[in-house]
Design a protein around this motif. Structure first.
Motif, mmCIF file in Angstrom:
data_model
loop_
_atom_site.group_PDB
_atom_site.id
_atom_site.type_symbol
_atom_site.label_atom_id
_atom_site.label_comp_id
_atom_site.label_asym_id
_atom_site.label_seq_id
_atom_site.Cartn_x
_atom_site.Cartn_y
_atom_site.Cartn_z
ATOM 1 N N GLU A 268 58.102 -15.604 72.661
ATOM 2 C CA GLU A 268 59.488 -15.611 72.194
ATOM 3 C C GLU A 268 60.049 -14.215 71.969
ATOM 4 O OE1 GLU A 268 59.211 -18.035 68.736
ATOM 5 O OE2 GLU A 268 58.937 -19.901 69.877
ATOM 6 N N GLY A 269 59.227 -13.185 72.218
ATOM 7 C CA GLY A 269 59.732 -11.828 72.137
ATOM 8 C C GLY A 269 59.120 -10.953 71.063
ATOM 9 N N GLN A 270 58.342 -11.538 70.164
ATOM 10 C CA GLN A 270 57.677 -10.707 69.155
ATOM 11 C C GLN A 270 56.644 -9.821 69.848
ATOM 12 O OE1 GLN A 270 56.194 -12.661 65.545
ATOM 13 N NE2 GLN A 270 54.349 -11.397 65.661
ATOM 14 N N GLN A 271 56.625 -8.553 69.487
ATOM 15 C CA GLN A 271 55.710 -7.615 70.131
ATOM 16 C C GLN A 271 54.373 -7.548 69.386
ATOM 17 O OE1 GLN A 271 56.381 -6.022 73.108
ATOM 18 N NE2 GLN A 271 58.104 -7.445 73.007
ATOM 19 N N PRO A 272 53.262 -7.632 70.118
ATOM 20 C CA PRO A 272 51.949 -7.480 69.476
ATOM 21 C C PRO A 272 51.859 -6.126 68.766
ATOM 22 C CG PRO A 272 51.704 -8.271 71.727
ATOM 23 C CD PRO A 272 53.135 -7.885 71.565
ATOM 24 N N GLU A 273 51.379 -6.149 67.555
ATOM 25 C CA GLU A 273 51.309 -4.922 66.765
ATOM 26 C C GLU A 273 50.109 -4.079 67.183
ATOM 27 O OE1 GLU A 273 51.101 -3.598 62.039
ATOM 28 O OE2 GLU A 273 51.411 -5.686 62.601
ATOM 29 N N ALA A 274 50.350 -2.830 67.452
ATOM 30 C CA ALA A 274 49.282 -1.933 67.898
ATOM 31 C C ALA A 274 48.219 -1.776 66.810
ATOM 32 C CB ALA A 274 49.857 -0.574 68.260
ATOM 33 N N GLY A 275 46.965 -1.754 67.253
ATOM 34 C CA GLY A 275 45.867 -1.518 66.318
ATOM 35 C C GLY A 275 45.445 -2.721 65.509
ATOM 36 N N VAL A 276 46.097 -3.864 65.693
ATOM 37 C CA VAL A 276 45.764 -5.070 64.930
ATOM 38 C C VAL A 276 44.873 -5.969 65.782
ATOM 39 C CG1 VAL A 276 46.695 -7.193 63.917
ATOM 40 C CG2 VAL A 276 47.853 -5.011 63.546
ATOM 41 N N THR A 277 43.877 -6.563 65.154
ATOM 42 C CA THR A 277 43.055 -7.554 65.830
ATOM 43 C C THR A 277 42.805 -8.705 64.865
ATOM 44 O OG1 THR A 277 41.027 -7.945 67.102
ATOM 45 C CG2 THR A 277 40.838 -6.539 65.160
ATOM 46 N N PHE A 278 42.305 -9.794 65.394
ATOM 47 C CA PHE A 278 42.166 -11.002 64.589
ATOM 48 C C PHE A 278 40.708 -11.458 64.634
ATOM 49 C CE2 PHE A 278 46.417 -10.597 66.280
ATOM 50 C CZ PHE A 278 47.198 -10.696 65.141
ATOM 51 N N LYS A 279 39.895 -10.796 63.788
ATOM 52 C CA LYS A 279 38.460 -11.070 63.738
ATOM 53 C C LYS A 279 38.147 -12.053 62.621
ATOM 54 C CE LYS A 279 35.515 -8.048 61.983
ATOM 55 N NZ LYS A 279 34.609 -6.888 61.822
ATOM 56 N N TYR A 280 37.284 -13.022 62.939
ATOM 57 C CA TYR A 280 36.831 -14.008 61.959
ATOM 58 C C TYR A 280 35.315 -13.896 61.804
ATOM 59 C CZ TYR A 280 41.441 -16.194 62.174
ATOM 60 O OH TYR A 280 42.792 -16.438 62.101
ATOM 61 N N THR A 281 34.816 -14.360 60.661
ATOM 62 C CA THR A 281 33.390 -14.252 60.356
ATOM 63 C C THR A 281 32.829 -15.629 60.026
ATOM 64 O OG1 THR A 281 33.754 -12.040 59.450
ATOM 65 C CG2 THR A 281 31.677 -13.121 58.893
ATOM 66 N N PRO A 282 31.672 -15.991 60.586
ATOM 67 C CA PRO A 282 31.076 -17.290 60.266
ATOM 68 C C PRO A 282 30.530 -17.315 58.838
ATOM 69 C CG PRO A 282 29.594 -16.021 61.652
ATOM 70 C CD PRO A 282 30.868 -15.229 61.553
ATOM 71 N N THR A 283 30.445 -18.515 58.270
ATOM 72 C CA THR A 283 29.916 -18.681 56.913
ATOM 73 C C THR A 283 28.813 -19.735 56.926
ATOM 74 O OG1 THR A 283 31.676 -20.285 56.447
ATOM 75 C CG2 THR A 283 32.051 -18.015 55.756
ATOM 76 N N LEU A 284 27.916 -19.624 55.971
ATOM 77 C CA LEU A 284 26.766 -20.534 55.897
ATOM 78 C C LEU A 284 27.159 -21.864 55.267
ATOM 79 C CD1 LEU A 284 23.664 -20.911 56.239
ATOM 80 C CD2 LEU A 284 23.443 -20.041 53.889
ATOM 81 N N VAL A 285 26.722 -22.945 55.898
ATOM 82 C CA VAL A 285 26.884 -24.291 55.342
ATOM 83 C C VAL A 285 25.491 -24.839 55.062
ATOM 84 C CG1 VAL A 285 27.787 -26.615 55.692
ATOM 85 C CG2 VAL A 285 29.001 -24.646 56.651
ATOM 86 N N LYS A 286 25.129 -24.913 53.784
ATOM 87 C CA LYS A 286 23.784 -25.364 53.402
ATOM 88 C C LYS A 286 23.727 -26.886 53.392
ATOM 89 C CE LYS A 286 22.856 -21.353 50.433
ATOM 90 N NZ LYS A 286 22.527 -20.904 49.054
ATOM 91 N N ARG A 287 22.752 -27.416 54.137
ATOM 92 C CA ARG A 287 22.529 -28.867 54.101
ATOM 93 C C ARG A 287 21.032 -29.118 53.860
ATOM 94 N NH1 ARG A 287 26.676 -29.017 58.399
ATOM 95 N NH2 ARG A 287 28.643 -29.663 57.409
ATOM 96 N N GLU A 288 20.359 -29.756 54.789
ATOM 97 C CA GLU A 288 19.005 -30.231 54.483
ATOM 98 C C GLU A 288 17.921 -29.737 55.431
ATOM 99 O OE1 GLU A 288 19.651 -34.377 54.819
ATOM 100 O OE2 GLU A 288 20.711 -34.569 52.896
ATOM 101 N N SER A 289 18.245 -28.984 56.458
ATOM 102 C CA SER A 289 17.251 -28.691 57.496
ATOM 103 C C SER A 289 16.521 -27.370 57.308
ATOM 104 C CB SER A 289 17.929 -28.691 58.876
ATOM 105 O OG SER A 289 18.909 -27.666 58.952
ATOM 106 N N VAL A 290 16.801 -26.658 56.220
ATOM 107 C CA VAL A 290 16.112 -25.405 55.919
ATOM 108 C C VAL A 290 15.469 -25.523 54.539
ATOM 109 C CG1 VAL A 290 16.340 -22.918 55.503
ATOM 110 C CG2 VAL A 290 17.632 -24.009 57.358
ATOM 111 N N LYS A 291 14.191 -25.144 54.472
ATOM 112 C CA LYS A 291 13.426 -25.256 53.226
ATOM 113 C C LYS A 291 12.542 -24.025 53.078
ATOM 114 C CE LYS A 291 10.076 -28.363 50.990
ATOM 115 N NZ LYS A 291 9.288 -29.605 51.173
ATOM 116 N N ALA A 292 12.310 -23.627 51.846
ATOM 117 C CA ALA A 292 11.469 -22.464 51.584
ATOM 118 C C ALA A 292 10.022 -22.757 51.953
ATOM 119 C CB ALA A 292 11.556 -22.075 50.098
ATOM 120 N N VAL A 293 9.310 -21.694 52.370
ATOM 121 C CA VAL A 293 7.871 -21.838 52.667
ATOM 122 C C VAL A 293 7.064 -21.203 51.563
ATOM 123 C CG1 VAL A 293 8.182 -21.935 55.154
ATOM 124 C CG2 VAL A 293 7.912 -19.707 54.059
#
Length: 333
Positions: free
Chosen positions: A308-333
């Motif tokens: 629609e005409g908006q110009q991408p801003e120089a030097g900007v990026t859109f980085k995302y980071t994964p997060t941990l979801v704790k359920r049942e398949s990992v257990k301490a040894v």
């Protein structure tokens, strides 16, 4: 269904006048404009997106290129885009790239033939130079799940290296020192970056990851089964499995159970993506949440705004980071 000719006849005006109203054009008096809109509403007239494209040289559509349609990950991605297009009353034109250069190229070119100026592209097979050229030609071109520095302000991407580190750190905190990695054999950035993160985290902890404990296969349930089978066949020792995605993790758990190796009592397993499958595995899968639906919505918003005409801003990026979801398949040894 009413046509533009029906509207013109009912209003007693020319087709050109109705077209100007549909496309918010000039040279139409306000009284006439409102009368035509009222008739359109009464006759339940819906402007055809392709017809509008012929008049305006632009498409009231958002083009989307995915790797494949049936994978739960890409279904979630598509849903994220749909939440935006429904709000904007924009049509989606969707195509599959199949992680092949020729197919991805054809998918993008087909969208261009439809005069699509806003598109969200998931491309893993095309080279950087080709994608940079498309970004220069297409006003609303946005890449998802990939970062290219030259067009960083058009990229919505995930830090896969950080994700790999988090997977390994999660296992290390639970006391695991003998780890196996099952990853995708496809020659794309994601598996290599996640493996890089895993290696970095283990190196920081002074732990070696033998090459014999890394197995490459297809990134699906069958690939997970095959990878674990091959690891066990060559006598690899491990108490924890780091899987490229949830589908491989699910397949890995199936193969382990088939050999009477219980999860997580004998072997812990962690996945990546947090698709719906992860919640319905038994045990429920501990995994990394890939915020793909949120990322897809952002990519769609950017594509439409740039078109629609908006110009991408120089030097900007859109980085995302994964997060941990704790359920049942990992257990301490």
């Amino acid at each position: 269904m009413a046509t533009i000719k029906d509207i013109a006849n009912a209003a007693g005006v020319s087709l050109a006048t109705v077209s100007r109203v549909i496309n918010n054009g000039p040279k139409v008096g306000e009284a006439t404009r409102q009368r035509i809109k009222k008739i359109m509403l009464e006759m339940d007239y819906r402007p055809n997106a392709n017809a509008r494209a012929l008049v305006t040289k632009r498409s009231a559509s958002l083009g989307v290129v995915l790797a494949e349609m049936l994978d739960p990950f890409f279904a979630t991605l598509a849903h994220g885009i749909e939440t935006v297009t429904q709000e904007r009353n924009v049509q989606i034109l969707m195509s599959s790239g199949s992680i092949r250069r020729e197919t991805e190229l054809k998918a993008i070119e087909t969208l261009l033939e439809h005069r699509v100026e806003a598109m969200v592209v998931h491309s893993k097979a095309l080279d950087d130079a080709t994608l940079i050229e498309f970004a220069r030609e297409v006003p609303g071109f946005v890449l998802i799940n990939r970062y290219i520095e030259a067009i960083g302000n058009r990229c919505v991407w995930l830090d896969n290296v950080a994700g790999g580190r988090l997977m390994a750190d999660t296992m290390l905190r639970q006391g695991h020192r003998k780890l196996a990695v099952i990853t995708s054999r496809y020659q794309i950035d994601d598996p290599a970056q996640r493996l890089q993160g895993i290696r970095e985290a283990l190196a920081d902890a002074g732990i070696e990851l033998p090459e014999s404990n890394i197995e490459y296969s297809t990134p699906d349930h069958a690939g997970g089964e095959s990878a674990i089978h091959n690891l066990m066949a060559r006598g690899a020792e491990f108490t924890g499995v780091l899987a490229y995605n949830d589908a491989m993790a699910s397949g890995a758990m199936t193969m382990l159970f088939d050999h009477y190796i219980t999860v997580p009592d004998k072997v812990s397993v962690i996945g990546f993506d947090d698709v719906l499958l992860a919640q319905y595995c038994r045990p429920k899968l501990t995994t990394l949440r890939y915020p793909i639906e949120m990322m897809a919505a952002k990519a769609a918003e950017l594509a439409l705004a740039y078109a629609e005409g908006q110009q991408p801003e120089a030097g900007v990026t859109f980085k995302y980071t994964p997060t941990l979801v704790k359920r049942e398949s990992v257990k301490a040894v």
